[in-house]
Design a protein around this motif. Structure first.
Motif, mmCIF file in Angstrom:
data_model
loop_
_atom_site.group_PDB
_atom_site.id
_atom_site.type_symbol
_atom_site.label_atom_id
_atom_site.label_comp_id
_atom_site.label_asym_id
_atom_site.label_seq_id
_atom_site.Cartn_x
_atom_site.Cartn_y
_atom_site.Cartn_z
ATOM 1 N N SER A 328 23.436 6.250 8.211
ATOM 2 C CA SER A 328 23.669 7.716 8.593
ATOM 3 C C SER A 328 22.331 8.302 9.623
ATOM 4 N N TYR A 332 21.032 9.402 13.185
ATOM 5 C CA TYR A 332 19.683 9.723 13.474
ATOM 6 C C TYR A 332 18.885 9.745 14.200
ATOM 7 N N ALA A 380 23.491 18.261 10.361
ATOM 8 C CA ALA A 380 23.372 16.610 11.646
ATOM 9 C C ALA A 380 23.198 17.619 12.500
#
Length: 480
Positions: A328, A332, A380
């Motif tokens: 993740s 990102y 996020a």
């Protein structure tokens, strides 16, 4: 060369004082002829070729943070260090690169002034490609760090050479935009290396660690630049500064002929040549008007490095430290990386409209605000948005100061002087990488961004109070 020109050269050779006067006049004329060239395909082609070299330069410079999780996963490095200057952590890998960059810029910057921009552009590229290839096959922290250090030396020389080359080939009305386009193309390497890392670092294609593929792909691709370098001429300004006026005229005449064909009408008459600075040596960096500029750029580079590389090299590790998985985190940073070329692309519209020092100050302020908010972000969306703002601010600062620092010194010492002041950023990065690792361990992500914010505040003070204005001026007039 005409008979008259030949006779003039012979007379000048017999009288050293007259030779100096003749060379100064020739240098000023070469500069005036370059500065009046319109922005045609021939001019942009040179800028694009140098920009392509910068793309692979930044690919190799900035993959550090993206492959770091893979180096930890493979067991070669650890995320933090047992002591402040431990040699088995990610910080030592980053420090090895910047030690090499420091040596390359401070000790080897003179090479481009001595042997020419074109030759050093070519050989330093081959140097770091070979070193990175060897590094990709290392299995120990010591071997990895050694070859990262060696590749960093080549990258350091190449960075100085490209900036110097660009400032001397681009006409003054195009200089800011030339650096903006160069950095736009260069920072396109960020999403490329981020995406490749996202695909490859968590995996092991054909049984080979993914981080090794990321390193090798950059080196193999960079060899295309070596092939295309045959279309780059030597800098006429550099040739003239060496007294090689005939060669400078020949190179510039070929370029003028290409530009005139594409322009479709006679070229504008050159402006009145600015008197070329007297012959300068390295010691002149410490005499007016250069002393104040040198001290300003040393301070600037010590602190801007903490802000730029503190985020660029550490963002995947910082996100993992916040509890986000490696996969993740790389996703990102891939999304954030897409913004990297947008900073200088946006800067294209302001590059030759606003003073460079004012742009740097404003973007440093944006970096402070965005960084402190990033340290508190949890969602996020917030992480990506603030990461994009940090990336845009950092990259606008980058293209602006690359143009700015090249403008502040005369041609005779440009590469050496810029290499010297730029080397302080490398030295800063060596120590700041260990400080950031220590701060991350002791004070967490918030502590890291408070440290970065303090550094960027000092950037604002240095540039805001000591930086001269350069917008729209010839390189020769700025050097007086």
């Amino acid at each position: 060369m005409t008979t008259l020109e030949g006779a003039s050269d012979l007379r000048a050779a017999d009288h050293p004082a007259r030779a100096d006067t003749s060379q100064a006049a020739g240098t000023g004329e070469i500069s005036a002829r370059l500065d009046r060239l319109p922005a045609t395909r021939a001019v942009w082609k040179l800028i694009l070729l140098l920009s392509l070299g910068f793309f692979f330069e930044l690919y190799d410079l900035l993959y550090t943070g993206y492959v770091a999780p893979g180096l930890v996963k493979s067991g070669i490095l650890t995320p933090t260090t047992t002591g402040l200057f431990g040699t088995s952590g990610v910080a030592s890998f980053i420090a090895a690169l910047f030690c090499g960059l420091f040596i390359g810029t401070v000790a080897c910057g003179f090479l481009a002034d001595r042997f020419g921009r074109r030759a050093i552009f070519t050989w330093s590229l081959l140097w770091y490609v070979a070193a990175n290839t060897v590094m990709a096959f290392q299995d120990t922290a010591s071997g990895l760090n050694l070859w990262r250090f060696i590749s960093g030396m080549g990258i350091g020389v190449e960075l100085i050479t490209i900036g110097t080359y660009m400032s001397e080939l681009a006409p003054k009305h195009l200089r800011g935009r030339a650096f903006a386009i160069c950095q736009t193309i260069g920072f396109s390497a960020v999403p490329v290396v981020a995406f490749l890392s996202y695909l490859l670092v968590p995996a092991a294609p054909f049984g080979v660690d993914g981080w090794r593929w990321v390193v090798l792909l950059g080196g193999i691709s960079a060899l295309f630049v070596w092939y295309f370098r045959r279309n780059l001429p030597e800098s006429p300004r550099w040739l003239a500064s060496k007294g090689r006026i005939r060669e400078a005229n020949e190179v510039l005449a070929r370029l003028e002929a290409q530009v005139e064909r594409q322009y479709g009408q006679p070229l504008p008459e050159p402006g009145t040549p600015d008197p070329a600075p007297r012959k300068a040596g390295f010691a002149d960096m410490w005499k007016p008007p250069y002393r104040k500029r040198t001290l300003m750029l040393i301070a600037f580079h010590i602190f801007q490095t903490i802000g730029f590389y503190g985020f660029a090299n550490w963002v995947p590790t910082l996100l993992v430290k916040q509890g986000i998985t490696v996969t993740s985190s790389l996703l990102y940073t891939t999304v954030i990386g897409l913004a990297a070329p947008l900073g200088p692309l946006l800067g294209y519209w302001i590059a030759d409209r606003f003073e460079r020092k004012h742009v740097i100050v404003c973007m440093a302020a944006l970096n402070i605000v965005s960084g402190l908010l990033f340290s508190q972000a949890a969602s996020a969306v917030a992480i990506v948005m603030l990461g994009v703002l940090l990336t845009l601010a950092g990259n606008i600062i980058s293209f602006t100061y690359h143009a700015y620092q090249q403008e502040l010194y005369p041609t005779a010492i440009r590469a050496r002087a810029v290499g010297f002041v730029y080397s302080w950023s490398r030295l800063s990065a060596v120590f700041s990488s260990f400080v950031i690792a220590f701060t991350l361990k002791e004070f967490g992500v918030t502590g890291v961004f408070v440290f970065i914010a303090g550094a960027m505040a000092l950037v604002i003070v240095a540039i805001g109070l000591m930086g001269p204005r350069t917008l729209g001026k010839s390189l020769e007039s700025i050097s007086h």
